[in-house]
Design a protein around this motif. Structure first.
Motif, PDB file in Angstrom:
ATOM      1  N   VAL A 132      -2.695   2.318   7.562  1.00 31.18           N
ATOM      2  CA  VAL A 132      -1.189   2.114   7.926  1.00 31.18           C
ATOM      3  C   VAL A 132      -1.072   2.937   6.599  1.00 31.18           C
ATOM      4  O   VAL A 132      -0.325   3.573   7.601  1.00 31.18           O
ATOM      5  CB  VAL A 132      -0.256   0.502   7.672  1.00 31.18           C
ATOM      6  CG1 VAL A 132       0.494   0.912   7.826  1.00 31.18           C
ATOM      7  CG2 VAL A 132      -0.985  -0.473   8.331  1.00 31.18           C
ATOM      8  N   GLU A 133      -1.559   3.532   5.646  1.00 33.62           N
ATOM      9  CA  GLU A 133      -0.498   4.681   5.086  1.00 33.62           C
ATOM     10  C   GLU A 133      -0.336   5.961   5.347  1.00 33.62           C
ATOM     11  O   GLU A 133      -0.652   6.545   5.316  1.00 33.62           O
ATOM     12  CB  GLU A 133      -0.867   4.029   3.562  1.00 33.62           C
ATOM     13  CG  GLU A 133      -2.690   4.097   3.110  1.00 33.62           C
ATOM     14  CD  GLU A 133      -3.680   3.031   3.049  1.00 33.62           C
ATOM     15  OE1 GLU A 133      -4.336   3.130   2.604  1.00 33.62           O
ATOM     16  OE2 GLU A 133      -2.648   2.249   4.100  1.00 33.62           O
ATOM     17  N   ASP A 134      -2.343   5.963   6.095  1.00 36.80           N
ATOM     18  CA  ASP A 134      -2.651   7.056   6.421  1.00 36.80           C
ATOM     19  C   ASP A 134      -1.642   7.172   7.855  1.00 36.80           C
ATOM     20  O   ASP A 134      -1.289   8.802   7.945  1.00 36.80           O
ATOM     21  CB  ASP A 134      -4.447   6.734   6.607  1.00 36.80           C
ATOM     22  CG  ASP A 134      -5.136   6.895   5.074  1.00 36.80           C
ATOM     23  OD1 ASP A 134      -4.442   6.808   4.391  1.00 36.80           O
ATOM     24  OD2 ASP A 134      -6.426   6.459   5.730  1.00 36.80           O
ATOM     25  N   THR A 138      -3.423   0.475  -5.180  1.00 34.62           N
ATOM     26  CA  THR A 138      -2.111  -0.017  -4.110  1.00 34.62           C
ATOM     27  C   THR A 138      -1.450   1.030  -3.447  1.00 34.62           C
ATOM     28  O   THR A 138      -2.450   1.749  -3.271  1.00 34.62           O
ATOM     29  CB  THR A 138      -0.600  -0.313  -4.552  1.00 34.62           C
ATOM     30  OG1 THR A 138       0.064   0.533  -5.080  1.00 34.62           O
ATOM     31  CG2 THR A 138      -1.347  -1.631  -5.562  1.00 34.62           C
ATOM     32  N   ALA A 139      -1.327   0.844  -2.347  1.00 30.86           N
ATOM     33  CA  ALA A 139      -0.948   1.828  -0.810  1.00 30.86           C
ATOM     34  C   ALA A 139       0.787   1.312  -0.646  1.00 30.86           C
ATOM     35  O   ALA A 139       1.141  -0.169  -0.300  1.00 30.86           O
ATOM     36  CB  ALA A 139      -1.814   1.350   0.289  1.00 30.86           C
ATOM     37  N   THR A 140       1.108   1.913  -0.875  1.00 29.35           N
ATOM     38  CA  THR A 140       2.585   2.079  -0.382  1.00 29.35           C
ATOM     39  C   THR A 140       3.389   3.634  -0.255  1.00 29.35           C
ATOM     40  O   THR A 140       2.426   4.662   0.578  1.00 29.35           O
ATOM     41  CB  THR A 140       3.767   3.120  -2.721  1.00 29.35           C
ATOM     42  OG1 THR A 140       2.785   3.476  -2.481  1.00 29.35           O
ATOM     43  CG2 THR A 140       3.202   1.743  -3.637  1.00 29.35           C
ATOM     44  N   ILE A 141       4.982   2.471   0.056  1.00 31.39           N
ATOM     45  CA  ILE A 141       5.627   3.728   1.237  1.00 31.39           C
ATOM     46  C   ILE A 141       6.616   4.485   0.176  1.00 31.39           C
ATOM     47  O   ILE A 141       7.360   3.526  -0.825  1.00 31.39           O
ATOM     48  CB  ILE A 141       6.135   2.858   1.842  1.00 31.39           C
ATOM     49  CG1 ILE A 141       5.426   2.663   3.333  1.00 31.39           C
ATOM     50  CG2 ILE A 141       6.748   4.121   3.508  1.00 31.39           C
ATOM     51  CD1 ILE A 141       5.373   1.858   4.466  1.00 31.39           C
ATOM     52  N   ILE A 169       1.450  -2.424   0.558  1.00 33.48           N
ATOM     53  CA  ILE A 169       1.049  -2.701   2.391  1.00 33.48           C
ATOM     54  C   ILE A 169      -0.637  -2.726   2.818  1.00 33.48           C
ATOM     55  O   ILE A 169      -1.196  -2.826   3.932  1.00 33.48           O
ATOM     56  CB  ILE A 169       1.479  -1.183   3.077  1.00 33.48           C
ATOM     57  CG1 ILE A 169       0.360  -0.006   3.021  1.00 33.48           C
ATOM     58  CG2 ILE A 169       3.256  -0.803   2.422  1.00 33.48           C
ATOM     59  CD1 ILE A 169       1.684   1.394   3.754  1.00 33.48           C
ATOM     60  N   ASN A 170      -1.293  -2.850   1.749  1.00 38.03           N
ATOM     61  CA  ASN A 170      -2.785  -3.006   2.180  1.00 38.03           C
ATOM     62  C   ASN A 170      -2.963  -4.510   2.620  1.00 38.03           C
ATOM     63  O   ASN A 170      -3.257  -4.547   3.918  1.00 38.03           O
ATOM     64  CB  ASN A 170      -3.285  -3.310   1.037  1.00 38.03           C
ATOM     65  CG  ASN A 170      -4.260  -1.490   0.704  1.00 38.03           C
ATOM     66  OD1 ASN A 170      -4.521  -0.803   1.326  1.00 38.03           O
ATOM     67  ND2 ASN A 170      -4.142  -1.192  -0.764  1.00 38.03           N
ATOM     68  N   THR A 199      -5.021 -10.755   0.984  1.00 40.60           N
ATOM     69  CA  THR A 199      -6.217  -9.487   0.564  1.00 40.60           C
ATOM     70  C   THR A 199      -6.922  -9.508  -0.360  1.00 40.60           C
ATOM     71  O   THR A 199      -5.996  -9.683  -1.700  1.00 40.60           O
ATOM     72  CB  THR A 199      -4.835  -8.469   0.815  1.00 40.60           C
ATOM     73  OG1 THR A 199      -4.130  -8.505   1.923  1.00 40.60           O
ATOM     74  CG2 THR A 199      -5.471  -7.137   0.121  1.00 40.60           C
ATOM     75  N   ARG A 200      -8.027  -9.170  -0.845  1.00 47.02           N
ATOM     76  CA  ARG A 200      -9.559  -8.868  -1.261  1.00 47.02           C
ATOM     77  C   ARG A 200      -9.383  -7.049  -1.273  1.00 47.02           C
ATOM     78  O   ARG A 200     -10.020  -7.050  -0.108  1.00 47.02           O
ATOM     79  CB  ARG A 200      -9.840  -9.497  -1.375  1.00 47.02           C
ATOM     80  CG  ARG A 200     -11.125  -9.336  -2.238  1.00 47.02           C
ATOM     81  CD  ARG A 200     -11.970 -10.111  -2.510  1.00 47.02           C
ATOM     82  NE  ARG A 200     -13.007  -9.605  -3.332  1.00 47.02           N
ATOM     83  CZ  ARG A 200     -13.844 -10.687  -3.994  1.00 47.02           C
ATOM     84  NH1 ARG A 200     -14.554 -11.424  -3.293  1.00 47.02           N
ATOM     85  NH2 ARG A 200     -15.212 -10.251  -5.114  1.00 47.02           N
ATOM     86  N   ASN A 201      -8.983  -6.165  -2.389  1.00 44.46           N
ATOM     87  CA  ASN A 201      -8.750  -4.273  -2.086  1.00 44.46           C
ATOM     88  C   ASN A 201      -9.633  -4.147  -3.806  1.00 44.46           C
ATOM     89  O   ASN A 201      -9.187  -4.792  -4.776  1.00 44.46           O
ATOM     90  CB  ASN A 201      -7.505  -4.345  -1.884  1.00 44.46           C
ATOM     91  CG  ASN A 201      -7.284  -2.906  -2.233  1.00 44.46           C
ATOM     92  OD1 ASN A 201      -8.333  -1.872  -0.206  1.00 44.46           O
ATOM     93  ND2 ASN A 201      -7.124  -2.128  -2.093  1.00 44.46           N
TER      94      ASN A 201
END
Length: 385
Positions: free
Chosen positions: A12-14, A37-40, A72-73, A289-291
Motif C-alpha cells: 500500500v505504501e508504495d 513500519t510503513a507510514t503515510i 499501514i502494513n 499482522t506479523r512483519n
C-alpha cells in the motif's frame, strides 16, 4: 481496486508514494533510520499529522512505544476497494493530528466467493552506465553486466459469503509477502558514493573516518599545547602506519547500503457485519499482522578518546603526563586492526633539572586472527619516537 492492481505494486505504501500529495515516509526503501513500519506522510508534515482510517474508523498506533501514528502494513492490499484522501480542513473534524489530512481505506467487507492471487517479481538492470569508468578508476569492483536482484513473492486469499438473506456478510483474508534485499553494490551507478567536483565531473567519495584494503582507521593526535602530531592510517597492504590520504583511503560505504530492505510479512483477519435494522449495523473486525524486516547501513569506526591526567609530582616538582587514545574499529573481515592505543607521555629528566623533560610517543595496534579454530591476538608497535 482495478487502478491499484494496474500499478503492479502489492504494498500500500508504495502505491501511495506515487501520488503528488504524499511524501515518502517509512517504507521498504528506507534503511537508515528504519523502524520496520510503513507510514503515510501527507504534504511533508510528518505521519503524526496524518490520520489513517479503515472504513471510516481510526487505525490504531503502529507500535507500542508511545507513537500516535498508524502502521499501514496491517492493511491488506487485496481487500482495498478504494482510497479516499482529504488534504484540507480535516482538523476541524478529526483534531490536531489531522492537520496534514486524512487517508481513508475503504475495504471490500461484502466480498462473496473465493479468490486467490499470487505474484513473483524481481529487478533487472544492465550495467552500462557511463559512471562505471569513475567507479573502476577509483579501484572499486564493478558488478556484472546483467543483474537480477530483489526477488520477491506474494500470495493472498479472500473468502467471503453473505448470510441471513444478505443482511450480513463474513469476509476472511490472509496474505503473505516476502521480498529480498536490493543492495547498491548490484548497480554500477551506486557501486561507490558518487560526488561532484567543482569542475562538474564525478568522483568516488566516502567516509573520512575509515579506510580500505583490509586495514585503516583515522588517527589524530595533538600535544598538550594543541599542536597536531599526526593524522595517520594503517596501510592495508604493508600494515605500516602512514599519513592518511583522503584520495585513496576513504571508505566506500555505498555497496553495503540497501536500496530496498529485506522483509517478510504475514497478515490475516476477518470482517463480519450484520444489518439489525435499517438504522443499526453490528460489526466485528479482527486484524493480525506479523512483519519482520532488516535494516542495514554501512559499518563505520567507533572512536574512544580518553585522557589520563597528570601523575604525582616528582622530587623536582614536575608531573608525568600520559594521554592515551584508544580506537576500536569493528570489521567483519578477520585479520584487520581491531584496536589501537596511542600513548603520549611527558616525563621529567632524571636529576630533576627544572624545565627539562622528554616526550615519548607510541602507537600499538592489535588484531584478532584465527588458527586451527582458535582465536589469537597479534600486537604490533607501529610508531614510537
Amino acid at each position: 481496486a482495478t487502478d491499484l492492481q494496474a500499478t503492479g505494486l502489492n504494498r500500500v505504501e508504495d502505491v501511495l508514494n506515487n501520488l503528488p500529495m504524499v511524501f515518502a515516509g517509512q517504507n521498504s526503501t528506507v534503511s537508515n533510520g528504519s523502524d520496520g513500519t510503513a507510514t503515510i506522510d501527507l504534504r511533508g508534515l510528518g505521519p503524526k499529522r496524518t490520520v489513517v482510517l479503515i472504513n471510516g474508523r481510526r487505525l490504531g498506533p503502529g507500535a507500542g512505544d508511545g507513537r500516535s501514528y498508524s502502521d499501514i502494513n496491517e492493511i491488506p492490499a487485496a481487500l482495498i476497494d478504494r482510497i479516499d484522501i482529504l488534504t484540507g480542513g480535516a482538523s476541524a473534524v478529526y483534531g490536531a493530528d489531522a492537520v496534514a489530512g486524512v487517508v481513508n481505506f475503504v475495504l471490500n467487507t461484502h466480498f462473496q466467493g473465493v479468490r486467490f492471487d499470487a505474484g513473483y517479481d524481481f529487478y533487472q538492470h544492465h550495467n552500462s552506465n557511463s559512471v562505471a569508468s569513475v567507479v573502476s578508476g577509483a579501484g572499486y569492483p564493478l558488478p556484472s553486466g546483467n543483474v537480477n536482484t530483489g526477488f520477491s513473492k506474494n500470495a493472498s486469499m479472500l473468502v467471503g459469503s453473505n448470510f441471513a438473506d444478505s443482511r450480513g456478510n463474513a469476509t476472511f483474508f490472509a496474505t503473505f509477502d516476502k521480498q529480498a534485499a536490493v543492495l547498491q553494490a548490484k548497480f554500477d551507478y551506486s557501486a561507490c558514493n558518487l560526488q561532484a567536483r567543482s569542475n562538474g565531473t564525478l568522483r568516488c567519495g566516502g567516509s573520512g573516518t575509515s579506510a580500505k584494503n583490509g586495514a585503516g582507521g583515522y588517527f589524530q593526535a595533538y600535544s598538550s599545547t594543541g599542536t597536531a602530531l599526526f593524522t595517520n592510517t594503517v596501510d592495508g597492504t604493508t600494515g605500516q602506519f602512514r599519513p592518511f590520504d583522503a584520495a585513496i583511503d576513504r571508505y566506500n560505504f555505498g555497496p553495503t547500503n540497501f536500496y530496498r530492505t529485506p522483509n517478510t510479512r504475514w497478515t490475516g483477519g476477518t470482517f463480519v457485519n450484520y444489518d439489525v435494522n435499517p438504522h443499526l449495523n453490528a460489526y466485528a473486525e479482527v486484524m493480525f499482522t506479523r512483519n519482520a524486516t532488516d535494516a542495514q547501513i554501512a559499518p563505520s569506526d567507533s572512536h574512544l578518546l580518553s585522557r589520563r591526567g597528570a601523575g604525582q609530582p616528582g622530587q623536582s616538582g614536575h608531573r608525568r603526563r600520559n594521554w592515551r587514545v584508544s580506537l576500536h574499529r569493528p570489521s567483519k573481515r578477520r585479520g584487520r586492526w581491531a584496536r589501537c592505543d596511542f600513548h603520549d607521555q611527558l616525563i621529567p629528566h632524571r636529576g630533576g633539572v627544572e624545565g627539562r623533560h622528554r616526550r615519548r610517543v607510541a602507537l600499538r595496534c592489535e588484531r584478532a586472527t584465527r588458527h586451527g579454530g582458535q582465536q589469537q591476538r597479534q600486537s604490533q608497535l607501529l610508531l614510537q619516537r
